[in-house]
Design a protein around this motif. Structure first.
Motif, PDB file in Angstrom:
ATOM      1  N   ARG A   1       9.597  -1.955  -2.352  1.00 36.71           N
ATOM      2  CA  ARG A   1       8.360  -2.031  -1.552  1.00 36.71           C
ATOM      3  C   ARG A   1       7.260  -1.247  -2.280  1.00 36.71           C
ATOM      4  O   ARG A   1       6.548  -0.435  -1.704  1.00 36.71           O
TER       5      ARG A   1
ATOM      6  N   ARG B   1       4.249  -0.791  -5.640  1.00 38.84           N
ATOM      7  CA  ARG B   1       2.826  -1.008  -5.836  1.00 38.84           C
ATOM      8  C   ARG B   1       2.555  -1.715  -7.164  1.00 38.84           C
ATOM      9  O   ARG B   1       3.137  -1.375  -8.189  1.00 38.84           O
TER      10      ARG B   1
ATOM     11  N   ALA C   1       2.817  -9.852   0.975  1.00 39.16           N
ATOM     12  CA  ALA C   1       2.605  -9.073   2.192  1.00 39.16           C
ATOM     13  C   ALA C   1       3.864  -8.908   3.052  1.00 39.16           C
ATOM     14  O   ALA C   1       4.157  -7.799   3.511  1.00 39.16           O
TER      15      ALA C   1
ATOM     16  N   GLY D   1       6.322  -5.947   1.947  1.00 33.28           N
ATOM     17  CA  GLY D   1       5.923  -4.538   1.962  1.00 33.28           C
ATOM     18  C   GLY D   1       5.356  -4.051   0.649  1.00 33.28           C
ATOM     19  O   GLY D   1       4.811  -2.939   0.577  1.00 33.28           O
TER      20      GLY D   1
ATOM     21  N   LYS E   1       2.571  -3.851  -2.278  1.00 29.40           N
ATOM     22  CA  LYS E   1       1.114  -3.904  -2.185  1.00 29.40           C
ATOM     23  C   LYS E   1       0.487  -4.112  -3.557  1.00 29.40           C
ATOM     24  O   LYS E   1       1.029  -3.656  -4.574  1.00 29.40           O
TER      25      LYS E   1
ATOM     26  N   THR F   1      -3.254  -3.794  -5.718  1.00 32.16           N
ATOM     27  CA  THR F   1      -4.637  -3.316  -5.781  1.00 32.16           C
ATOM     28  C   THR F   1      -5.233  -3.671  -7.134  1.00 32.16           C
ATOM     29  O   THR F   1      -4.606  -3.455  -8.177  1.00 32.16           O
TER      30      THR F   1
ATOM     31  N   ASP G   1      -0.328   4.225   1.950  1.00 30.77           N
ATOM     32  CA  ASP G   1       0.466   3.275   2.724  1.00 30.77           C
ATOM     33  C   ASP G   1      -0.236   1.920   2.802  1.00 30.77           C
ATOM     34  O   ASP G   1       0.411   0.877   2.770  1.00 30.77           O
ATOM     35  N   GLU G   2      -1.550   1.943   2.940  1.00 30.59           N
ATOM     36  CA  GLU G   2      -2.342   0.715   3.027  1.00 30.59           C
ATOM     37  C   GLU G   2      -3.486   0.778   2.017  1.00 30.59           C
ATOM     38  O   GLU G   2      -4.630   1.070   2.356  1.00 30.59           O
TER      39      GLU G   2
END
Length: 271
Positions: A125, A127, A165, A168, A170, A172, A232-233
């Motif tokens: 989960r 990044r 999504a 979990g 993410k 950026t 987290d978000e």
């Protein structure tokens, strides 16, 4: 302890991020083309904290080599897709080989790294940090091909974020403005011919005459990447530098104005 994979880890933003990750006690799979710089990174860290991979990310073996390294590490928490190539010159004067090279590095190699790392990122989960540029949102005279390659990264990353999504994981996209790294000096610049001297030539001359203090401190980008990786978000896009914020805002405002202007017009019917 987390494990990071960083491409372009031997200079610029990549090296700064690697140094910060290592200082925090995490492990780094460092990917770069220059063995001497990788050796320097390894020497700067405690034994076993860096896995160095000397590799050109455009090599046909890159996906396999990266995938094997991730499997050997046993886990992956963050991938920083940082390796990139700069090319500046008029669209017309960019030949097929040059166009191929910039998309091979900035787009296709980026995708290869994702294919190699996403199974482990989903499992943790984790990044995905994608390095774009503020000119991935607009283009200047002379930045057409480079801007197009970064716009491609932004849009497939947006799609990827939606696809991931439910897992979990993410995504950026980092959109730096102009920062004092080796990028400007190592980018390929094509001198414009007489046709493009008033546009591309003026742009390139303006950039070359910028004072040193016009370039931001690259530490700001490295710090932002570490901060985003811990959120987290996290945001889907993050512009860094006032020039990036101002440039992207102006481009979006202009596009909205044009959209509104032409949406209200009745175009002539086809004869």
């Amino acid at each position: 302890m987390s494990t990071w994979l960083i491409t372009g880890a031997t200079s610029g933003f990549g090296r700064l991020v690697a140094d910060r990750v290592l200082a925090g006690g995490d492990e780094v799979i460092a990917v770069g083309r220059r063995r001497d710089r990788l050796d320097d990174l390894v020497a700067s860290a405690p034994a076993g904290q860096v896995t160095a991979i000397a590799l050109d990310v455009t090599d046909t073996s890159a996906e396999r080599v990266i995938g094997d390294a991730v499997k050997a590490a046993g886990r992956l928490d963050v991938v920083v897709n940082n390796a990139g190539y700069g090319l500046f010159g008029s669209v017309e004067q960019t030949d097929a080989g040059q166009a191929q090279a910039i998309f091979d590095t900035n787009v296709l190699a980026n995708l290869a790294i994702l294919r190699a790392t996403l199974p482990a990122i989903r499992a943790s989960r984790g990044r995905v940090i994608q390095l774009s540029s503020f000119v991935g949102s607009f283009s200047w005279p002379g930045s057409g091909l480079y801007s197009a390659s970064k716009a491609a990264v932004e849009l497939f990353s947006e799609g990827l974020a939606q696809e991931l999504a439910p897992t979990g994981a993410k995504v950026t996209v980092i959109q730096p403005g102009m920062f004092a790294t080796e990028f400007v000096g190592t980018s390929q610049v094509m001198a414009p011919n007489d046709v493009y001297q008033p546009t591309v030539g003026a742009f390139l001359a303006g950039v070359s005459q910028l004072p040193a203090d016009a370039m931001g401190d690259p530490s700001a980008v490295a710090d932002a990447i570490l901060a985003v990786a811990k959120m987290d978000e996290p945001p889907l896009r993050l512009a860094i530098g006032q020039d990036a914020v101002d440039g992207i805002r102006a481009a979006l405002t202009s596009r909205l104005a044009e959209l509104d202007q032409w949406a209200a017009k009745d175009l002539p019917a086809k004869a």
